[in-house]
Scaffold this motif. Structure first.
Motif: not given
Length: 372
Positions: A10-23, A92-106
């Motif tokens: 993920a692009d950690s310079s601006w993105d916020n990924t990972g476990l955002l709410l742990e109930a 959980y939010s993966p966002h740009t990690a999904v964009d960048a991964a091979p076989g991912g969104l791109g």
């Protein structure tokens, strides 16, 4: 999710990924082993997750982008988080990690323009069938105007009738399977590479990076690429396209494509390619592109992402969780924590794609009724 799409991508310079709410885990109100996939975590999606008795929501877009100084009911997003926490649902939010991964969104979008991987229904209706059946989505309820005389939706009018179509929230025709495409679907020879390669490269995910550049071996008619995009996105009612002012769609051939899911203006701005394929682009960015002789196809921000959930992620997660859950159940079987033993006895789980999630923009289709 971290194994499939590591946060390091993920692009950690601006993105916020990972476990955002742990109930917190509450044995007395333990929820079902249901995962709900969505692009945007809206109140409607939260209601859906609660009704489905989900344990976790995988929301592609992070519902938390910046630091919070308070969490109150006055803010709609914070209110959603509070409701989910009270029901024991994590996010959980993966966002740009999904964009960048091979076989991912791109690569999913690159597959669409190159016909590399079919996104059609299975099985085809006949051995020679490679056409997606059209899907009609329910019209959004139309609120009446102040009086019947002012209401354009009454059938006996001869005035225009407006119909609002939103793109399907999930791929209703395509089960998430790894079945091969029909034999008559042939991938178009091409090469592809990231626009911004991952640095440093992860050994577990070689070839990762943001965006994709596709170079066809032979130029492709724009009309054919438009057809592939329409089929690959499950027949949307329409999407914007910008072409140079001295050209017609039927005249244009495409040798190279720059691809960016979501908002691709900044990433695609300086690429020397024939076609820019993205979710959204500003007026001036599109104008600059067509002045350089490029074509721009924008399919609405989250419509460039949503089909990935059903076509790819649901199947991946279903397979990965099945393996992981077996390991966890074995490792934790002797745990003495209250309520854990009962939870571990359940071997079933579900990965579902939200039926409520959709892009905020739909297409208004204007139809003139015939005069009597």
């Amino acid at each position: 999710m971290r194994k499939l799409y590591p946060q390091a991508l993920a692009d950690s310079s601006w993105d916020n990924t990972g476990l955002l709410l742990e109930a917190p885990f509450n044995p007395s109100s333990r929820r079902s082993n249901t995962v709900l996939l969505t692009i945007d975590l809206t109140r409607a999606v939260a209601d859906e997750a609660i009704a489905l008795d989900s344990s976790i929501i995988i929301a592609y877009h992070p519902i938390i982008f910046r630091g919070l100084k308070s969490i109150t009911l006055a803010n709609t997003q914070q209110s959603t988080l509070l409701r989910l926490a009270s029901h024991g649902i994590s996010v959980y939010s993966p966002h740009t990690a999904v964009d960048a991964a091979p076989g991912g969104l791109g690569d999913w979008l690159a597959d669409i323009v190159t016909a590399t991987k079919t996104t059609r229904s299975f099985p085809p209706e006949s051995p020679d069938e490679d056409v997606v059946e059209s899907v009609e989505t329910p019209d959004i309820k139309k609120e009446p105007l102040t009086s019947d005389d002012d209401d354009p939706f009454i059938e006996n009018k001869t005035r225009p009738v407006f119909t609002l179509h939103s793109h399907p929230s999930q791929t209703v025709l395509r089960p998430f399977t790894n079945k091969p495409p029909p034999p008559n679907i042939v991938a178009v020879p091409h090469t592809r590479r990231p626009i911004i390669p991952q640095s440093p490269e992860l050994d577990s995910h070689p070839g990762a990076g943001m965006g994709r550049i596709v170079n066809f071996k032979d130029a492709q008619p724009l009309t054919i690429i438009l057809d592939r995009i329409g089929r690959g996105l499950n027949n949307p009612k329409g999407f914007p396209i910008a072409i140079p002012q001295n050209k017609a769609i039927s005249d244009i051939e495409i040798k190279s494509v720059g691809i960016c899911a979501g908002s691709g203006g900044s990433m695609l701005a300086n690429l020397d390619v024939d076609l820019l394929f993205t979710g959204e682009m500003s007026h001036h960015e599109a104008l600059a592109a067509i002045e350089k002789g490029q074509v721009v196809i924008s399919i609405f921000h989250s419509n460039s992402e949503r089909g990935f959930l059903g076509d790819v992620l649901a199947g991946q997660l279903d397979e990965a969780v099945a393996k992981e859950w077996r390991v966890v159940r074995e490792e934790e079987r002797e745990s003495g924590e209250k309520g854990v033993k009962e939870a571990l006895e359940e071997d079933d789980f579900e990965v579902l794609v939200s039926e409520e999630d959709r892009d905020p923009f739909g297409i208004v289709i204007l139809k003139h009724e015939k005069e009597e």
